[in-house]
Design a protein around this motif. Structure first.
Motif, PDB file in Angstrom:
ATOM      1  N   GLN A   3       9.815  24.553  -8.070  1.00 31.49           N
ATOM      2  CA  GLN A   3      10.888  25.526  -8.287  1.00 31.49           C
ATOM      3  C   GLN A   3      10.609  26.834  -7.559  1.00 31.49           C
ATOM      4  O   GLN A   3      11.526  27.501  -7.085  1.00 31.49           O
ATOM      5  N   PHE A   4       9.328  27.179  -7.444  1.00 29.91           N
ATOM      6  CA  PHE A   4       8.949  28.390  -6.710  1.00 29.91           C
ATOM      7  C   PHE A   4       9.450  28.304  -5.268  1.00 29.91           C
ATOM      8  O   PHE A   4       9.958  29.288  -4.712  1.00 29.91           O
ATOM      9  N   VAL A   5       9.345  27.117  -4.661  1.00 29.99           N
ATOM     10  CA  VAL A   5       9.823  26.918  -3.290  1.00 29.99           C
ATOM     11  C   VAL A   5      11.345  26.978  -3.251  1.00 29.99           C
ATOM     12  O   VAL A   5      11.927  27.592  -2.352  1.00 29.99           O
ATOM     13  N   ARG A   6      11.999  26.329  -4.218  1.00 33.65           N
ATOM     14  CA  ARG A   6      13.463  26.372  -4.254  1.00 33.65           C
ATOM     15  C   ARG A   6      13.965  27.821  -4.352  1.00 33.65           C
ATOM     16  O   ARG A   6      14.918  28.202  -3.674  1.00 33.65           O
ATOM     17  N   ASP A   7      13.316  28.608  -5.205  1.00 29.63           N
ATOM     18  CA  ASP A   7      13.730  30.006  -5.364  1.00 29.63           C
ATOM     19  C   ASP A   7      13.553  30.776  -4.057  1.00 29.63           C
ATOM     20  O   ASP A   7      14.415  31.596  -3.683  1.00 29.63           O
ATOM     21  N   HIS A   8      12.461  30.517  -3.360  1.00 28.31           N
ATOM     22  CA  HIS A   8      12.232  31.174  -2.070  1.00 28.31           C
ATOM     23  C   HIS A   8      13.319  30.789  -1.066  1.00 28.31           C
ATOM     24  O   HIS A   8      13.860  31.658  -0.364  1.00 28.31           O
ATOM     25  N   LEU A  54       0.862  -1.181   0.000  1.00 29.13           N
ATOM     26  CA  LEU A  54       0.000   0.000   0.000  1.00 29.13           C
ATOM     27  C   LEU A  54       0.897   1.230   0.000  1.00 29.13           C
ATOM     28  O   LEU A  54       1.749   1.382   0.886  1.00 29.13           O
ATOM     29  N   ILE A  55       0.707   2.096  -0.990  1.00 27.88           N
ATOM     30  CA  ILE A  55       1.477   3.345  -1.067  1.00 27.88           C
ATOM     31  C   ILE A  55       0.549   4.498  -0.729  1.00 27.88           C
ATOM     32  O   ILE A  55      -0.503   4.669  -1.357  1.00 27.88           O
ATOM     33  N   VAL A  56       0.937   5.287   0.246  1.00 26.18           N
ATOM     34  CA  VAL A  56       0.197   6.488   0.624  1.00 26.18           C
ATOM     35  C   VAL A  56       1.055   7.694   0.272  1.00 26.18           C
ATOM     36  O   VAL A  56       2.167   7.851   0.799  1.00 26.18           O
ATOM     37  N   THR A  57       0.541   8.537  -0.613  1.00 19.60           N
ATOM     38  CA  THR A  57       1.281   9.729  -1.045  1.00 19.60           C
ATOM     39  C   THR A  57       0.854  10.894  -0.170  1.00 19.60           C
ATOM     40  O   THR A  57      -0.280  11.375  -0.257  1.00 19.60           O
ATOM     41  N   THR A  58       1.745  11.342   0.680  1.00 18.41           N
ATOM     42  CA  THR A  58       1.433  12.399   1.636  1.00 18.41           C
ATOM     43  C   THR A  58       1.569  13.768   0.972  1.00 18.41           C
ATOM     44  O   THR A  58       1.864  13.884  -0.216  1.00 18.41           O
ATOM     45  N   ASP A  59       1.377  14.801   1.777  1.00 15.31           N
ATOM     46  CA  ASP A  59       1.535  16.177   1.296  1.00 15.31           C
ATOM     47  C   ASP A  59       2.918  16.747   1.628  1.00 15.31           C
ATOM     48  O   ASP A  59       3.139  17.959   1.505  1.00 15.31           O
ATOM     49  N   ARG A  60       3.831  15.874   2.049  1.00 15.98           N
ATOM     50  CA  ARG A  60       5.185  16.360   2.338  1.00 15.98           C
ATOM     51  C   ARG A  60       5.827  16.930   1.077  1.00 15.98           C
ATOM     52  O   ARG A  60       5.580  16.470  -0.041  1.00 15.98           O
ATOM     53  N   LEU A  61       6.682  17.902   1.285  1.00 19.05           N
ATOM     54  CA  LEU A  61       7.412  18.531   0.187  1.00 19.05           C
ATOM     55  C   LEU A  61       8.884  18.545   0.535  1.00 19.05           C
ATOM     56  O   LEU A  61       9.261  18.883   1.668  1.00 19.05           O
ATOM     57  N   SER A  62       9.711  18.163  -0.425  1.00 19.36           N
ATOM     58  CA  SER A  62      11.155  18.218  -0.209  1.00 19.36           C
ATOM     59  C   SER A  62      11.776  19.209  -1.180  1.00 19.36           C
ATOM     60  O   SER A  62      11.253  19.455  -2.272  1.00 19.36           O
ATOM     61  N   ALA A  63      12.875  19.767  -0.773  1.00 13.34           N
ATOM     62  CA  ALA A  63      13.665  20.651  -1.632  1.00 13.34           C
ATOM     63  C   ALA A  63      15.126  20.406  -1.311  1.00 13.34           C
ATOM     64  O   ALA A  63      15.503  20.341  -0.136  1.00 13.34           O
ATOM     65  N   PHE A  64      15.915  20.256  -2.352  1.00  9.93           N
ATOM     66  CA  PHE A  64      17.350  19.966  -2.182  1.00  9.93           C
ATOM     67  C   PHE A  64      17.552  18.733  -1.296  1.00  9.93           C
ATOM     68  O   PHE A  64      18.436  18.686  -0.450  1.00  9.93           O
ATOM     69  N   ASP A  65      16.648  17.752  -1.474  1.00  9.90           N
ATOM     70  CA  ASP A  65      16.701  16.466  -0.776  1.00  9.90           C
ATOM     71  C   ASP A  65      16.493  16.589   0.727  1.00  9.90           C
ATOM     72  O   ASP A  65      16.902  15.708   1.491  1.00  9.90           O
ATOM     73  N   VAL A  66      15.842  17.651   1.168  1.00  3.15           N
ATOM     74  CA  VAL A  66      15.483  17.826   2.573  1.00  3.15           C
ATOM     75  C   VAL A  66      13.966  17.991   2.657  1.00  3.15           C
ATOM     76  O   VAL A  66      13.381  18.793   1.918  1.00  3.15           O
ATOM     77  N   VAL A  67      13.315  17.225   3.534  1.00  8.09           N
ATOM     78  CA  VAL A  67      11.871  17.354   3.716  1.00  8.09           C
ATOM     79  C   VAL A  67      11.585  18.638   4.491  1.00  8.09           C
ATOM     80  O   VAL A  67      12.152  18.877   5.562  1.00  8.09           O
ATOM     81  N   LEU A  68      10.698  19.455   3.953  1.00 11.12           N
ATOM     82  CA  LEU A  68      10.357  20.731   4.580  1.00 11.12           C
ATOM     83  C   LEU A  68       9.328  20.524   5.690  1.00 11.12           C
ATOM     84  O   LEU A  68       8.542  19.567   5.643  1.00 11.12           O
TER      85      LEU A  68
END
Length: 298
Positions: A253-258, A33-47
C-alpha cells in the motif's frame, strides 16, 4: 541492499508461465518449479523496480503457513529435491531461497477470498448495497471494522492485466459445482481463522486474504500458490489499528500511495520508484516475516 531478482532464467527447464511475481517451469508430467521473483506489481501493472528479498519473504512465509495448515488441507509442495530439478549449481544458487518444487495440479478458476474486516472492495460494495458478494451485513459497520465472523467472498481469477471481480457463492457453484464450492469455502475460512489467530498474537491483524486451490487427476483438493503473505493478504499492525480509516499496512500500500501521489494513470509503463520507496517497502516485507516467524533472512 542485496541484489534483486527481477526474472529467473533456467537453461534446462522450459518456462511455461510468467505471472506478475512468479516464473513457472515444467519439470515433468507430475511436477512444476515455481520461482518467486522480486517483481512488484501495483494496480495490476508490474513495476520496473524490484524489491530485493521480496521473493524470498513470500516463499518462506508460504512454506511457514503450509507447514501449519497440513492438518486442515494438503498443499502442493512435493518431496522432490531442488537439486534433482536444477542440476546446474550456479543457476540453483540463484533461486534456492525462492524456489518451490510442487505437484502439477489443475487450478480452480476462482480466488477463494476470506474477509475478517470490512475494507477495500468489500467496503465499497457494502457502502453501495449493504452486502459483500451477496452476503447481507448488519447496517452501520465502520470502515476497517471487524466483521461478526469471517466471510467467504470469492472473486474471478482475471487474466494478466485485468482486475479480479467479486462474485457470489452461487456463481462459484456454477463454476465448480456445489460440493467443491462448499469444500473450498469451508477450507478457506478454516485456514484464515488459523492464520489470523496466530498472527494476532504476533502483533499483526490479517484483515483479508485470498487462497488458491487445485485438483489432482483423482479430484483431490489441494492448497496451492501462496498462503497468508503480504502479497495475498492485507496485514495491519495491531498497535496502530483503528476503524473509520484504511489502517497502515505491511503490504505494498505504501507503493500504491506513492504512485497515486504521482498521479500516474495506472497504465503501463509504470514509473520508476525512488530508492527510498524501494527500501521502505523492503523493510515492511522483512518486518512481516520477522513478526510472524521470529526469524531473520540470511
Amino acid at each position: 541492499m542485496p541484489d534483486a531478482l527481477f526474472e529467473s532464467r533456467l537453461t534446462a527447464l522450459p518456462r511455461i508461465s510468467q505471472g506478475k511475481v512468479r516464473d513457472i517451469y515444467s519439470v515433468d508430467d507430475d511436477h512444476l518449479l515455481i520461482v518467486t521473483t522480486d517483481r512488484l506489481s501495483a494496480f495490476d501493472v508490474v513495476l520496473p523496480d524490484p524489491i530485493p528479498g521480496k521473493g524470498e519473504v513470500l516463499t518462506r512465509l508460504s512454506n511457514f503457513w503450509f507447514g501449519r495448515t497440513t492438518d486442515i488441507v494438503t498443499n502442493h509442495l512435493s518431496d522432490l529435491p531442488l537439486e534433482d530439478v536444477v542440476t546446474d549449481h550456479e543457476e540453483r544458487s540463484a533461486i534456492a531461497s525462492r524456489a518451490s518444487v510442487v505437484r502439477r495440479l489443475k487450478p480452480l478458476p476462482i480466488e477463494a477470498v476470506v474477509r475478517g474486516y470490512l475494507i477495500g472492495s468489500g467496503w465499497k460494495d457494502y457502502q453501495m448495497t449493504g452486502q459483500v458478494c451477496g452476503i447481507k451485513l448488519p447496517p452501520g459497520i465502520d470502515q476497517a471494522a471487524q466483521l461478526p465472523k469471517p466471510i467467504f467472498t470469492p472473486a474471478t481469477k482475471a487474466a494478466f492485466g485485468n482486475h479480479d471481480e467479486n462474485i457470489s457463492f452461487e456463481r462459484v457453484i456454477d463454476e465448480i459445482g456445489l460440493e467443491l464450492a462448499r469444500a473450498v469455502r469451508e477450507l478457506a475460512i478454516a485456514i484464515y481463522r488459523r492464520g489470523s489467530e496466530y498472527a494476532m498474537r504476533r502483533g499483526i491483524i490479517i484483515a483479508d486474504t485470498k487462497f488458491e486451490f487445485g485438483l489432482d487427476t483423482d479430484g483431490k483438493l489441494y492448497l496451492i500458490d501462496e498462503v497468508l503473505t503480504p502479497d495475498s493478504s492485507r496485514f495491519w499492525p495491531a498497535d496502530q489499528y483503528q476503524t473509520g480509516i484504511s489502517p497502515p499496512s505491511f503490504d505494498k500500500q505504501f507503493v500504491r500511495d506513492h504512485l497515486d501521489a504521482m498521479r500516474w494513470d495506472r497504465q503501463p509503463p509504470a514509473p520508476a520508484l525512488p530508492d527510498s520507496v524501494v527500501a521502505h517497502t523492503r523493510e515492511k516485507y522483512l518486518e512481516a516475516h520477522r513478526l510472524l516467524t521470529g526469524g531473520e533472512l540470511d
